[in-house]
Design an enzyme around this catalytic site. Structure first.
Site, PDB file in Angstrom:
ATOM      1  N   SER A  64       0.824  -1.211   0.000  1.00 16.83           N
ATOM      2  CA  SER A  64       0.000   0.000   0.000  1.00 16.83           C
ATOM      3  C   SER A  64       0.855   1.256   0.000  1.00 16.83           C
ATOM      4  O   SER A  64       2.004   1.253   0.449  1.00 16.83           O
ATOM      5  CB  SER A  64      -0.910   0.029   1.235  1.00 16.83           C
ATOM      6  OG  SER A  64      -1.721  -1.118   1.289  1.00 16.83           O
TER       7      SER A  64
HETATM    8  N1  SAH Z   1      -0.369  -5.184   4.072  1.00 19.14           N
HETATM    9  C1  SAH Z   1       0.409  -5.483   2.882  1.00 19.14           C
HETATM   10  C2  SAH Z   1      -0.295  -5.140   1.583  1.00 19.14           C
HETATM   11  C3  SAH Z   1      -1.447  -5.981   1.352  1.00 19.14           C
HETATM   12  S1  SAH Z   1      -1.971  -6.250  -0.306  1.00 19.14           S
HETATM   13  C4  SAH Z   1       1.760  -4.817   2.899  1.00 19.14           C
HETATM   14  O1  SAH Z   1       2.066  -4.087   3.851  1.00 19.14           O
HETATM   15  O2  SAH Z   1       2.540  -5.061   1.972  1.00 19.14           O
HETATM   16  C5  SAH Z   1      -3.272  -7.360   0.150  1.00 19.14           C
HETATM   17  C6  SAH Z   1      -2.793  -8.745   0.546  1.00 19.14           C
HETATM   18  O3  SAH Z   1      -3.923  -9.451   1.029  1.00 19.14           O
HETATM   19  C7  SAH Z   1      -2.231  -9.550  -0.597  1.00 19.14           C
HETATM   20  O4  SAH Z   1      -0.955 -10.020  -0.258  1.00 19.14           O
HETATM   21  C8  SAH Z   1      -3.217 -10.710  -0.762  1.00 19.14           C
HETATM   22  O5  SAH Z   1      -2.601 -11.923  -1.155  1.00 19.14           O
HETATM   23  C9  SAH Z   1      -3.786 -10.811   0.645  1.00 19.14           C
HETATM   24  N2  SAH Z   1      -5.117 -11.428   0.770  1.00 19.14           N
HETATM   25  C10 SAH Z   1      -6.185 -11.347  -0.067  1.00 19.14           C
HETATM   26  N3  SAH Z   1      -7.232 -12.038   0.434  1.00 19.14           N
HETATM   27  C11 SAH Z   1      -6.826 -12.582   1.610  1.00 19.14           C
HETATM   28  C12 SAH Z   1      -7.461 -13.401   2.600  1.00 19.14           C
HETATM   29  N4  SAH Z   1      -8.714 -13.818   2.468  1.00 19.14           N
HETATM   30  N5  SAH Z   1      -6.727 -13.749   3.689  1.00 19.14           N
HETATM   31  C13 SAH Z   1      -5.446 -13.358   3.845  1.00 19.14           C
HETATM   32  N6  SAH Z   1      -4.792 -12.579   2.934  1.00 19.14           N
HETATM   33  C14 SAH Z   1      -5.471 -12.186   1.842  1.00 19.14           C
END
Ligand code: SAH
Length: 216
Positions: A64
């Site tokens: 993000s």
């Molecule tokens: N917080 C992260 C950015 C997140 S991007 C950072 O600091 O880099 C969103 C992430 O959520 C992705 O890696 C994706 O694979 C994950 N994601 C999507 N659906 C999910 C779920 N149901 N449970 C856990 N992770 C999930």
């Protein structure tokens, strides 16, 4: 790659920019000033690590934008030692920020490659985070109740299973909307069956998958 004075200077500039953008929580600003974001992005994008931009990580996901990380972290109303569950570990930058803020961090990722890399990265940087490879849309029963839950993927609604894992007085910060646009929402658990919610500005996150995520 190492952390150098040049990176420290770039981080200070980023902190100034976030202050101008309205971030006031000193715990959050200090953490942004400390965590080496260039070590959380893919090699070719490392030069842009301290710009206020979302950047690609592996598996079609993104880290993000720093403002988004700061805004969500600030909404948690963090207190030392608070227990926080993050949904969507991704690069683990947000998890590292929460660690630097003095919180006890639990983080779930659904993608195995991202989970493994996040684990190595956090170990190398000596951040202590409990990581879990699973569908985070149903939360993490084992360590509940949480003082805070932070969802870092776009959610079509507010999953009841997550609300139920908040302690009384606990807060969930979750971007809710369709795939194109989501409003940052703060849900506070006031009593066993009583919640209040507050809506903030719009953002764009990658979609939450799993049981309570987007189906396609
Ligand atoms: N917080 C992260 C950015 C997140 S991007 C950072 O600091 O880099 C969103 C992430 O959520 C992705 O890696 C994706 O694979 C994950 N994601 C999507 N659906 C999910 C779920 N149901 N449970 C856990 N992770 C999930």
């Amino acid at each position: 790659m190492k952390d150098t004075y040049k990176h420290k200077g770039q981080r200070q500039r980023l902190v100034s920019l976030l202050i101008k953008a309205g971030i006031t929580d000193t715990r959050v600003l200090k953490a942004i000033g400390k965590v080496p974001r260039h070590l959380f992005v893919e090699g070719v994008f490392a030069d842009a690590a301290y710009e206020n931009k979302a950047l690609p990580i592996k598996e079609g996901q993104t880290i993000s934008q720093p403002f988004t990380v700061a805004f969500q972290s600030q909404l948690l109303g963090a207190k030392p030692n608070m227990k926080v569950l993050e949904i969507g570990t991704g690069s683990a930058y947000q998890a590292a920020i929460l660690c630097e803020m003095g919180l006890r961090v639990f983080s779930i990722e659904i993608n195995e490659q991202l989970h493994q890399e996040a684990k190595l990265r956090l170990e190398n940087l000596s951040y202590e985070v409990q990581l879990h490879l699973a569908d985070g849309s149903i939360g993490w029963q084992r360590y509940q109740p949480y003082d805070a839950i932070l969802v870092t993927a776009a959610s079509p609604n507010i999953p009841l299973s997550l609300k139920r894992q908040l302690g009384i007085g606990g807060k969930m910060v979750i971007p809710v909307g369709n795939k194109e646009l989501q409003y940052m929402t703060v849900v506070t658990r006031l009593a066993k069956n009583e919640y209040k919610s507050q809506t903030h500005q719009a953002f764009k996150f990658v979609p939450l998958r799993g049981k309570h995520g987007f189906k396609t």
